[in-house]
Write an enzyme that holds these catalytic residues in place. Sequence first.
Site, PDB file in Angstrom:
ATOM      1  N   GLU A   1       4.807 -10.711  -6.156  1.00  0.00           N
ATOM      2  CA  GLU A   1       4.011 -10.626  -6.990  1.00  0.00           C
ATOM      3  C   GLU A   1       4.724 -10.339  -8.893  1.00  0.00           C
ATOM      4  O   GLU A   1       4.041 -10.851  -9.605  1.00  0.00           O
ATOM      5  CB  GLU A   1       2.271 -10.383  -6.820  1.00  0.00           C
ATOM      6  CG  GLU A   1       2.715  -8.945  -6.640  1.00  0.00           C
ATOM      7  CD  GLU A   1       2.827  -8.336  -5.481  1.00  0.00           C
ATOM      8  OE1 GLU A   1       2.897  -6.856  -4.994  1.00  0.00           O
ATOM      9  OE2 GLU A   1       3.980  -9.403  -5.005  1.00  0.00           O
TER      10      GLU A   1
ATOM     11  N   SER B   1     -22.565  -7.934 -27.243  1.00  0.00           N
ATOM     12  CA  SER B   1     -22.328  -7.454 -28.401  1.00  0.00           C
ATOM     13  C   SER B   1     -21.264  -7.695 -29.159  1.00  0.00           C
ATOM     14  O   SER B   1     -21.048  -6.811 -30.107  1.00  0.00           O
ATOM     15  CB  SER B   1     -21.454  -6.474 -27.387  1.00  0.00           C
ATOM     16  OG  SER B   1     -20.306  -6.548 -27.083  1.00  0.00           O
TER      17      SER B   1
ATOM     18  N   LYS C   1      -9.568 -11.573 -17.561  1.00  0.00           N
ATOM     19  CA  LYS C   1     -10.078 -11.284 -19.604  1.00  0.00           C
ATOM     20  C   LYS C   1      -9.232 -12.558 -19.840  1.00  0.00           C
ATOM     21  O   LYS C   1      -9.699 -13.246 -20.250  1.00  0.00           O
ATOM     22  CB  LYS C   1      -9.208 -10.134 -20.189  1.00  0.00           C
ATOM     23  CG  LYS C   1      -9.526 -10.487 -21.272  1.00  0.00           C
ATOM     24  CD  LYS C   1     -10.957  -9.876 -21.350  1.00  0.00           C
ATOM     25  CE  LYS C   1     -11.662  -9.282 -23.465  1.00  0.00           C
ATOM     26  NZ  LYS C   1     -12.355  -8.563 -23.204  1.00  0.00           N
TER      27      LYS C   1
ATOM     28  N   VAL D   1     -15.465 -10.795 -26.653  1.00  0.00           N
ATOM     29  CA  VAL D   1     -15.108 -11.672 -25.895  1.00  0.00           C
ATOM     30  C   VAL D   1     -16.329 -11.872 -24.665  1.00  0.00           C
ATOM     31  O   VAL D   1     -16.945 -12.980 -24.599  1.00  0.00           O
ATOM     32  CB  VAL D   1     -14.105 -11.927 -25.499  1.00  0.00           C
ATOM     33  CG1 VAL D   1     -13.798 -13.131 -24.767  1.00  0.00           C
ATOM     34  CG2 VAL D   1     -13.054 -11.636 -27.476  1.00  0.00           C
ATOM     35  N   ASP D   2     -16.073 -11.058 -23.515  1.00  0.00           N
ATOM     36  CA  ASP D   2     -17.009 -11.231 -22.551  1.00  0.00           C
ATOM     37  C   ASP D   2     -18.475 -11.428 -22.255  1.00  0.00           C
ATOM     38  O   ASP D   2     -18.637 -12.424 -22.090  1.00  0.00           O
ATOM     39  CB  ASP D   2     -16.626 -10.222 -21.614  1.00  0.00           C
ATOM     40  CG  ASP D   2     -15.607  -9.754 -21.686  1.00  0.00           C
ATOM     41  OD1 ASP D   2     -14.315 -10.323 -21.995  1.00  0.00           O
ATOM     42  OD2 ASP D   2     -14.760  -8.617 -21.352  1.00  0.00           O
TER      43      ASP D   2
ATOM     44  N   HIS E   1       8.367  -7.416  -3.514  1.00  0.00           N
ATOM     45  CA  HIS E   1       6.757  -8.040  -3.762  1.00  0.00           C
ATOM     46  C   HIS E   1       7.197  -9.128  -4.924  1.00  0.00           C
ATOM     47  O   HIS E   1       7.906  -9.267  -6.022  1.00  0.00           O
ATOM     48  CB  HIS E   1       6.435  -7.070  -4.929  1.00  0.00           C
ATOM     49  CG  HIS E   1       6.024  -6.019  -4.231  1.00  0.00           C
ATOM     50  ND1 HIS E   1       4.539  -5.658  -3.978  1.00  0.00           N
ATOM     51  CD2 HIS E   1       7.060  -4.648  -3.504  1.00  0.00           C
ATOM     52  CE1 HIS E   1       5.214  -3.977  -3.301  1.00  0.00           C
ATOM     53  NE2 HIS E   1       5.707  -3.611  -3.315  1.00  0.00           N
TER      54      HIS E   1
ATOM     55  N   GLY F   1       1.119  -1.205  -0.073  1.00  0.00           N
ATOM     56  CA  GLY F   1      -0.269   0.496  -0.096  1.00  0.00           C
ATOM     57  C   GLY F   1       0.681   1.639  -0.233  1.00  0.00           C
ATOM     58  O   GLY F   1       1.701   0.991   0.507  1.00  0.00           O
TER      59      GLY F   1
ATOM     60  N   CYS G   1       5.393  -6.224   2.185  1.00  0.00           N
ATOM     61  CA  CYS G   1       5.979  -5.287   2.064  1.00  0.00           C
ATOM     62  C   CYS G   1       4.811  -4.118   2.690  1.00  0.00           C
ATOM     63  O   CYS G   1       5.644  -4.388   4.303  1.00  0.00           O
ATOM     64  CB  CYS G   1       5.356  -4.640   0.743  1.00  0.00           C
ATOM     65  SG  CYS G   1       6.122  -2.386   0.371  1.00  0.00           S
ATOM     66  N   TYR G   2       4.053  -3.118   2.635  1.00  0.00           N
ATOM     67  CA  TYR G   2       3.686  -2.752   3.386  1.00  0.00           C
ATOM     68  C   TYR G   2       2.796  -3.410   4.721  1.00  0.00           C
ATOM     69  O   TYR G   2       3.039  -3.590   6.061  1.00  0.00           O
ATOM     70  CB  TYR G   2       2.206  -2.179   2.898  1.00  0.00           C
ATOM     71  CG  TYR G   2       0.770  -1.243   3.972  1.00  0.00           C
ATOM     72  CD1 TYR G   2       1.619   0.732   4.158  1.00  0.00           C
ATOM     73  CD2 TYR G   2      -0.102  -1.903   4.444  1.00  0.00           C
ATOM     74  CE1 TYR G   2       0.902   1.052   5.816  1.00  0.00           C
ATOM     75  CE2 TYR G   2      -0.796  -0.504   5.401  1.00  0.00           C
ATOM     76  CZ  TYR G   2       0.019   0.478   5.674  1.00  0.00           C
ATOM     77  OH  TYR G   2      -1.431   0.752   6.342  1.00  0.00           O
TER      78      TYR G   2
END
Length: 508
Positions: free
Chosen positions: A168, A220, A364, A223-224, A166, A53, A80-81
């Site tokens: 990630e 539409s 996605k 893809v979604d 980090h 954060g 981290c934080y």
Amino acid sequence: MDRILILDFGSQYTQLICRRVRELEVYAEIVPFNIAPAEILARGACGIILSGGPASVRDQEAPKPDPGVFRLGVPVLGICYGMQLIAQMLGGRIGSELREYGHSRFVRNRRSPLFEGLPGSFPVWMSHGDSVRRLPDGFTALGDTSSGAVAAMADESRQIYGVQFHPEVEHTPLGKDILANFLFKICGCRRNWTMKNFIQEQSVSIREQVGRERVLCAVSGGVDSTVMAVLLYRVLGRRLIAVFVDNGLLRQGEEEAVPGLLKQLLPVRTVDARNRFLSSLEGVVDPEQKRRIIGREFIRVFEAVAEQAGGIRFLAQGTLYPDLIESRSATGGPSATIKTHHNVGGLPKDLRFELIEPLKELFKDEVRKLGRALKIPGSILNRHPFPGPGLAVRIVGAVTPERLEMLRQADHIFISELKRSGWYHQVWQALAVLLPVRSVGVMGDRRTYEHVVALRAVVSSDAMTADWARLPEELLARVARRITNEVRGVNRVVYDISSKPPATIEWE
């Protein structure tokens, strides 16, 4: 399903933590930093991650979790934080004497299941202004860096861990291995976050929510919405009423091509609402207002369709996790609103429908995995993302029929050249933007003062972060030449080389 809860303290990487855990086939979700301990237990969490954060834990107003989080007996990893919070809240001391930003090297000085199978030293990514100066009782340091700051700590008896770097981000190459050790060796999670399990769970959830009623579904051709519609059709059959709205903001030829494509997968109704949308957008310049207007008008169209059909209570949307994250703090926590997505913050307050959003937990790339599991053709799944508000948010400034036509032609040229050159599937998304400025040019020995088109192409895995695509110069030159030659009213083309962050992929 086993799950990891990620307490959100506002880090730009919070969503990345979530994605990394899911890539390891464990379900993860982002929750408020101040979630009640009882709620954590109720959700059946097998582990808790405290995100990074922007705040300092030494600030009076710094966000902090409920102290009961550390007494649940559920393994905790602070990043981290998050690590600094653990140290401070459990009796340690934080200082600001040692700061680290960018590449560093972690040196392990004690064995721990968190680093099992990893070398004694490896590169990590640091981004901290505070550091742990004194460990809480019961904790031991697991390693440090050349700065002398504690880079990892643990109370193995309580299964509480912290890393100052980090894990990630890609700049920590072994970060995913560290997260895997936390998930499987410490939390005992199972790899049961798969699309097969997701389909089974959502099928049950949809049936429970809907019963024997009908559902209106917005499609539409993207893809979604296509993946969402096929999933619902698989569960509901003819009780699903899929509606394609021609809002006048579509790309070239899509008002005919998209319904034809979708009808190969499920029945679709088309509604012509071009005049409605364009008149509502007349004179509107602010992008947030555009999105809210478009969201409202979509709902009004669906209300009319529902009334004609004799009354329908449910409306299904292809809302994704990033839509929720960017439209508001996904958790009610300290994360900032990036932009209002038309299908989230753009919905009218007097919404008459009960929403069904089966994809709202997915990123996605996970939607594409789901689509493959549902046997949806690659010609649909591999299409570039296209925003729900359509070309309205690719025209910076007022939306008019003339400006829409210019942008449609420029966009069509760009996309067709990308496909012809083989670059279309090498980039995540490509688009043309019509700018609200004019520039001086010369055509046929005459002075011109016409519009500017910006081209944008990015590479990404999930649209949460993106880098600009290094398209070949000859390709860009050909596209620019065709646009200025073929699109009346455009005399200049520029290429956007901004990454996300600091920019977003779309301009509005």
